[in-house]
Design a protein around this motif. Structure first.
Motif, short mmCIF file in Angstrom:
data_model
loop_
_atom_site.label_atom_id
_atom_site.label_comp_id
_atom_site.label_asym_id
_atom_site.label_seq_id
_atom_site.Cartn_x
_atom_site.Cartn_y
_atom_site.Cartn_z
N TYR A 1 6.45 -1.65 -4.67
CA TYR A 1 6.58 -2.67 -5.70
C TYR A 1 6.45 -4.05 -5.05
O TYR A 1 6.70 -4.22 -3.85
CB TYR A 1 7.96 -2.61 -6.38
N ARG A 2 6.12 -5.02 -5.87
CA ARG A 2 6.07 -6.40 -5.41
C ARG A 2 7.03 -7.21 -6.29
O ARG A 2 7.04 -7.05 -7.52
CB ARG A 2 4.65 -6.95 -5.52
N GLN A 3 7.80 -8.06 -5.65
CA GLN A 3 8.74 -8.90 -6.38
C GLN A 3 8.49 -10.35 -5.99
O GLN A 3 8.79 -10.75 -4.87
CB GLN A 3 10.18 -8.51 -6.08
N SER A 4 7.94 -11.10 -6.92
CA SER A 4 7.74 -12.53 -6.68
C SER A 4 9.05 -13.26 -6.93
O SER A 4 9.94 -12.75 -7.60
CB SER A 4 6.64 -13.07 -7.59
N LEU A 5 9.15 -14.46 -6.39
CA LEU A 5 10.41 -15.20 -6.42
C LEU A 5 10.96 -15.30 -7.84
O LEU A 5 10.28 -15.77 -8.75
CB LEU A 5 10.18 -16.60 -5.84
N GLY A 6 12.21 -14.83 -8.01
CA GLY A 6 12.88 -14.95 -9.30
C GLY A 6 12.34 -14.05 -10.39
O GLY A 6 12.70 -14.20 -11.55
N GLN A 7 11.51 -13.09 -10.01
CA GLN A 7 10.90 -12.21 -11.01
C GLN A 7 11.39 -10.77 -10.86
O GLN A 7 12.03 -10.42 -9.87
CB GLN A 7 9.38 -12.23 -10.85
N GLY A 8 11.08 -9.97 -11.86
CA GLY A 8 11.34 -8.54 -11.76
C GLY A 8 10.31 -7.90 -10.86
O GLY A 8 9.53 -8.57 -10.20
N LEU A 9 10.33 -6.59 -10.84
CA LEU A 9 9.44 -5.86 -9.94
C LEU A 9 8.13 -5.49 -10.62
O LEU A 9 8.11 -5.10 -11.79
CB LEU A 9 10.12 -4.60 -9.44
N GLU A 10 7.08 -5.59 -9.87
CA GLU A 10 5.75 -5.22 -10.33
C GLU A 10 5.32 -3.96 -9.59
O GLU A 10 5.27 -3.94 -8.36
CB GLU A 10 4.78 -6.36 -10.03
N PHE A 11 5.04 -2.91 -10.35
CA PHE A 11 4.62 -1.64 -9.74
C PHE A 11 3.25 -1.80 -9.09
O PHE A 11 2.32 -2.35 -9.67
CB PHE A 11 4.56 -0.57 -10.82
N LEU A 12 3.12 -1.28 -7.85
CA LEU A 12 1.84 -1.33 -7.16
C LEU A 12 1.18 0.03 -7.08
O LEU A 12 0.03 0.22 -7.52
CB LEU A 12 2.02 -1.90 -5.75
N ILE A 13 1.90 1.00 -6.49
CA ILE A 13 1.29 2.31 -6.26
C ILE A 13 2.39 3.35 -6.07
O ILE A 13 3.50 3.02 -5.65
CB ILE A 13 0.34 2.27 -5.05
N TYR A 14 2.04 4.57 -6.37
CA TYR A 14 2.98 5.69 -6.27
C TYR A 14 2.30 6.85 -5.55
O TYR A 14 1.15 7.17 -5.82
CB TYR A 14 3.40 6.06 -7.69
N PHE A 15 3.01 7.47 -4.61
CA PHE A 15 2.54 8.64 -3.88
C PHE A 15 3.39 9.85 -4.24
O PHE A 15 4.61 9.78 -4.30
CB PHE A 15 2.64 8.42 -2.37
N GLN A 16 2.71 10.95 -4.44
CA GLN A 16 3.38 12.25 -4.54
C GLN A 16 2.85 13.04 -3.34
O GLN A 16 1.70 13.46 -3.33
CB GLN A 16 3.03 12.93 -5.86
N GLY A 17 3.69 13.22 -2.33
CA GLY A 17 3.19 13.76 -1.06
C GLY A 17 2.28 12.73 -0.44
O GLY A 17 2.64 11.55 -0.35
N ASN A 18 1.09 13.15 -0.04
CA ASN A 18 0.14 12.23 0.57
C ASN A 18 -0.87 11.66 -0.41
O ASN A 18 -1.67 10.80 -0.05
CB ASN A 18 -0.65 12.94 1.69
N SER A 19 -0.83 12.13 -1.63
CA SER A 19 -1.83 11.68 -2.59
C SER A 19 -1.25 10.63 -3.52
O SER A 19 -0.06 10.62 -3.83
CB SER A 19 -2.38 12.86 -3.39
N ALA A 20 -2.14 9.78 -3.98
CA ALA A 20 -1.74 8.68 -4.87
C ALA A 20 -2.42 8.87 -6.21
O ALA A 20 -3.55 8.40 -6.41
CB ALA A 20 -2.11 7.34 -4.26
N PRO A 21 -1.75 9.54 -7.15
CA PRO A 21 -2.38 9.79 -8.45
C PRO A 21 -2.56 8.54 -9.29
O PRO A 21 -3.35 8.54 -10.22
CB PRO A 21 -1.42 10.77 -9.14
#
Lengths: 113, 116
Positions: free
Chosen positions: B35-55
């Motif tokens: 996730y990425r969190q800019s100053l004073g902000q909530g979290l922004e989802f970037l990427i998710y891995f299940q095992g070694n793969s990123a669906p």
């Protein structure tokens, strides 16, 4: 698309008093989970409490409890007997089968001694 | 047991340089999230891995961002040709993900990236 809204950028409460943080969300899914996370100045995101959408009973963890109103898509957090260590940013989050956590913008909680 | 660890804690870089951020999840956790969190902000989802793969790579903001995970454990988030708008805290989380999206995510302390 799913959204999570926290309408209170900042809340303050006297130590030992009770405070409620608001969260509303929008989704067309029927199966999902809701979370409250706490982020103190140390930046470590800590799970406070979670709620399963199909459970009608409100989740409770010690001084923390939620008021989950599924029809209204509302998920507020109540902190009883507020302590100085509760001061932090509180984030409401939603997850469904897409695996993405959708986050609110956060509420800064200030505890007055 | 040990929690999620991230390194470095802080990174200052010059615009145009590449950076690598590392995440070491909780042992046994098969799902890993960035996730990425800019100053004073909530979290922004970037990427998710299940095992070694990123669906799901839909959250990566541009093709300058990439991530990999090897051996079902450590993950690296790489930002190429960094820009000032990349400055943020990058958080990693892991979960058991025994097939369920409802698994609680446990977060690392984050890497604070500053691009000058």
């Amino acid at each position: 698309a799913q959204t999570v809204t926290q309408s209170q950028p900042e809340m303050s409460v006297q130590e030992a008093e009770t405070v409620t943080l608001s969260c509303t969300y929008d989704t067309s899914e029927s199966d999902y989970y809701l979370f409250w996370y706490k982020q103190p100045p140390s930046r470590q995101m800590i799970l406070v409490i979670r709620q399963e959408a199909y459970k009608q009973q409100n989740a409770t963890e010690n001084r923390f409890s939620v008021n989950f109103q599924k029809a209204a898509k509302s998920f507020s957090l109540k902190i009883s007997d507020s302590q100085l260590g509760d001061a932090a940013m509180y984030f409401c989050a939603y997850v469904d089968s897409n695996y993405q956590l959708i986050w609110g913008a956060g509420t800064k909680l200030i505890i007055k001694p | 047991g040990a929690g999620v660890s991230q390194s470095p804690s802080n990174k200052v870089t010059e615009k145009g340089k590449d950076v690598e951020l590392r995440c070491d999840p909780i042992s046994g956790h098969t799902a890993l999230y960035w996730y990425r969190q800019s100053l004073g902000q909530g979290l922004e989802f970037l990427i998710y891995f299940q095992g070694n793969s990123a669906p799901d790579k839909s959250g990566l903001p541009s093709d300058r961002f990439s991530a990999e995970r090897t051996g079902g454990s450590v993950s690296t988030l790489t930002i190429q040709r960094t820009q000032q708008e990349d400055s943020a805290v990058y958080l990693c989380a892991s979960s058991l993900a025994s097939g369920g999206f409802q698994e609680t995510q446990y977060f690392g302390p984050g890497t604070r990236l500053l691009v000058l």
